[in-house]
Design an enzyme around this catalytic site. Structure first.
Site, PDB file in Angstrom:
ATOM      1  CB  THR A  34      -0.831   0.005   1.361  1.00 21.66           C
ATOM      2  OG1 THR A  34      -0.154  -0.222   2.511  1.00 21.66           O
ATOM      3  CG2 THR A  34      -1.855  -1.010   1.399  1.00 21.66           C
ATOM      4  CB  SER A  66      29.138  -4.815   8.409  1.00 20.19           C
ATOM      5  OG  SER A  66      28.112  -5.825   9.099  1.00 20.19           O
ATOM      6  N   GLY A 122      17.224 -10.120   4.856  1.00 23.98           N
ATOM      7  CA  GLY A 122      16.449 -10.641   3.663  1.00 23.98           C
ATOM      8  C   GLY A 122      15.343 -11.576   4.026  1.00 23.98           C
ATOM      9  CD  GLU A 160      16.075  -0.217   0.867  1.00 22.01           C
ATOM     10  OE1 GLU A 160      16.399   0.092   1.992  1.00 22.01           O
ATOM     11  OE2 GLU A 160      15.869  -1.379   0.553  1.00 22.01           O
ATOM     12  CG  ASP A 172      11.075  -1.556   4.402  1.00 17.98           C
ATOM     13  OD1 ASP A 172       9.664  -1.843   4.543  1.00 17.98           O
ATOM     14  OD2 ASP A 172      11.461  -1.992   3.355  1.00 17.98           O
TER      15      ASP A 172
HETATM   16  P1  ADP Z   1      15.669  -7.011   4.424  1.00 19.73           P
HETATM   17  O1  ADP Z   1      15.591  -5.444   4.506  1.00 19.73           O
HETATM   18  O2  ADP Z   1      14.340  -7.639   4.470  1.00 19.73           O
HETATM   19  O3  ADP Z   1      16.557  -7.543   5.506  1.00 19.73           O
HETATM   20  P2  ADP Z   1      16.862  -6.532   1.941  1.00 19.73           P
HETATM   21  O4  ADP Z   1      17.603  -7.236   0.711  1.00 19.73           O
HETATM   22  O5  ADP Z   1      16.287  -5.167   1.754  1.00 19.73           O
HETATM   23  O6  ADP Z   1      16.532  -7.508   3.164  1.00 19.73           O
HETATM   24  O7  ADP Z   1      18.414  -5.944   2.558  1.00 19.73           O
HETATM   25  C1  ADP Z   1      19.434  -6.756   3.043  1.00 19.73           C
HETATM   26  C2  ADP Z   1      20.599  -6.349   2.665  1.00 19.73           C
HETATM   27  O8  ADP Z   1      20.952  -5.215   3.875  1.00 19.73           O
HETATM   28  C3  ADP Z   1      22.056  -7.292   2.827  1.00 19.73           C
HETATM   29  O9  ADP Z   1      22.166  -8.058   1.834  1.00 19.73           O
HETATM   30  C4  ADP Z   1      23.116  -6.405   3.240  1.00 19.73           C
HETATM   31  O10 ADP Z   1      23.406  -5.774   1.960  1.00 19.73           O
HETATM   32  C5  ADP Z   1      22.531  -5.040   4.077  1.00 19.73           C
HETATM   33  N1  ADP Z   1      22.443  -5.505   5.480  1.00 19.73           N
HETATM   34  C6  ADP Z   1      21.723  -5.570   6.301  1.00 19.73           C
HETATM   35  N2  ADP Z   1      22.136  -5.723   7.612  1.00 19.73           N
HETATM   36  C7  ADP Z   1      23.397  -5.505   7.502  1.00 19.73           C
HETATM   37  C8  ADP Z   1      24.426  -5.662   8.454  1.00 19.73           C
HETATM   38  N3  ADP Z   1      24.285  -5.788   9.758  1.00 19.73           N
HETATM   39  N4  ADP Z   1      25.653  -5.386   8.022  1.00 19.73           N
HETATM   40  C9  ADP Z   1      25.706  -5.131   6.765  1.00 19.73           C
HETATM   41  N5  ADP Z   1      24.933  -4.918   5.714  1.00 19.73           N
HETATM   42  C10 ADP Z   1      23.699  -5.233   6.114  1.00 19.73           C
HETATM   43 MG    MG Z   2      14.845  -4.327   2.875  1.00 20.81          MG
END
Ligand code: ADP
Ligand code: MG
Length: 379
Positions: A34, A66, A122, A160, A172
């Protein structure tokens, strides 16, 4: 986690951090696709998230680490290119840095950076918004700038959308930014306007993460976005939020069968969000649960963003005692199912469902009993 990030920063960068920040992940409670249609949505910020620590450097180097990627990547302050392969996670903090000038804010030049997380990535819990918001607050602390929360949320979304390249709506980042323990975040995405809705104490969240992901998920998300915009155009409105359920019904036959289904899902879902707010105010969790399950059925039949794994879990959950309702949470095409339960729902029932899932699909879903938590902050 605060101790963990402090120790990790010390280990990686050889000194103490100057600032530590935290931003939570979120559950999309109701309001499926939405947000980019200008509608309303309810989300819950959870007690898991991403912690970021930073300290300034005077040599202009930006050293990113990270735990998730496990190695330091050093970039000059002039690097504006998208990072690839194992450095691609840096696009989230880098996208935030690149977004700052658009909000008339200054990006810090050199710094050391470290992130840790206790969120599955993810899984539809928006680890991406969490890292964006935690990074944003950290970068602003380094430069002693104090924009309001709404700007911070918009910076994350800008990063994003424009740098990482995911056309997500404001859900989000809005929930990660405006979250409040024991509350849901209501977002009117068109404003945007943010509000906290108290959550009855007896409402519990369970997440069943299937770890499935449709191979074409990015393309499918973009396709749904496009179909919604096409449906809006055919209905003579700029966004689907401006059409009522009656407008959409009246256009049945005029719209393509596909456009009709997508539009119906979105306008009905917006109505369900508003009904859920009313039911929550009355602490009527049975009614809230029915709306959640109706949302899932609409995803399954009209928006066609569910999968047989998600449908299986929703069917099992809704047939289980002490479950008010269940639905896919997040973009769909795989990912996770959320159940709203009473406190009487427990591990043994969750495990029975996981067993049935494993028998059917040969893999086990992750089960997370979630609590709500506060929104993004500097610690
Ligand atoms: P979601 O937001 O549902 O978890 P996304 O695909 O939108 O899935 O985002 C996941 C991506 O965000 C990861 O592949 C990574 O690139 C980044 N990310 C998330 N958490 C971390 C972290 N703690 N350290 C580094 N990158 C992160
Ligand atoms: Mg995401």
């Amino acid at each position: 986690m605060q101790q963990k990030i402090t120790a990790l920063f010390q280990q990686v960068h050889g000194r103490a951090p100057a600032f530590i920040t935290r931003a939570p992940g979120r559950i999309e409670f109701i309001g499926n696709h939405t947000d980019y249609n200008g509608g309303t949505v309810l989300g819950a910020s959870i007690d898991r998230g991403v912690w970021v620590a930073v300290a300034p450097r005077t040599d202009g180097k930006r050293r990113f680490f990270s735990e998730y990627a496990g190695k330091v990547v050093e970039l000059g302050a002039d690097v504006t290119a998208k990072q690839t392969d194992e450095a691609s996670w840096i696009n989230y903090p880098l996208g935030v840095l690149m977004a700052l000038p658009a909000f008339k804010l200054k990006a810090p030049e050199g710094f050391d950076y470290a992130a840790v997380s206790n969120l599955p990535t993810g899984a539809g819990l928006s680890s991406s918004a969490a890292i964006e918001l935690a990074s944003g607050i950290a970068f602003l602390a380094l430069t002693d700038q104090h924009p309001n929360r709404e700007t911070l949320v918009k910076i994350g979304k800008h990063a994003e959308n424009n740098f990482v390249g995911v056309p997500c709506g404001i859900l989000d980042q809005g929930v990660s930014g405006f979250g409040k323990k024991d509350h849901l975040v209501f977002i009117d995405c068109k404003g945007p306007r943010f509000d906290a809705v108290p959550l009855p104490e007896s409402a519990h969240f369970w997440i069943f993460n299937t770890h499935t992901k449709h191979a074409l998920v990015d393309g499918l998300y973009a396709a749904r976005h496009r179909e919604c915009m096409e449906a809006a155009q055919a209905l003579g409105v700029s966004l689907l939020v401006e059409a009522t359920p009656a407008d959409v019904e009246a256009a049945n036959g005029k719209l393509s069968a596909e456009a009709f289904k997508r539009a119906k899902h979105v306008v009905d879902e917006i109505a369900r969000v508003d009904q859920a707010v009313v039911a929550l105010k009355k602490s009527d969790l049975d009614a809230v649960g029915r709306l959640l399950t109706a949302s899932h059925c609409s995803s399954q039949n009209l928006f066609e963003n569910s999968t047989r794994e998600l449908d299986f879990l929703v069917d099992k959950l809704t047939a289980t005692l002490n479950v008010y309702g269940a639905r896919l949470t997040g973009g769909g095409f795989g990912g996770a199912v959320m159940a709203l339960t009473s406190p009487a729902f427990g591990d043994s029932q969750a495990l029975t469902i996981a067993d049935a899932y494993e028998q059917r699909f040969g893999a086990r879903p992750d089960i997370l009993h979630m609590k709500t938590g506060d929104g993004a902050e500097r610690l």
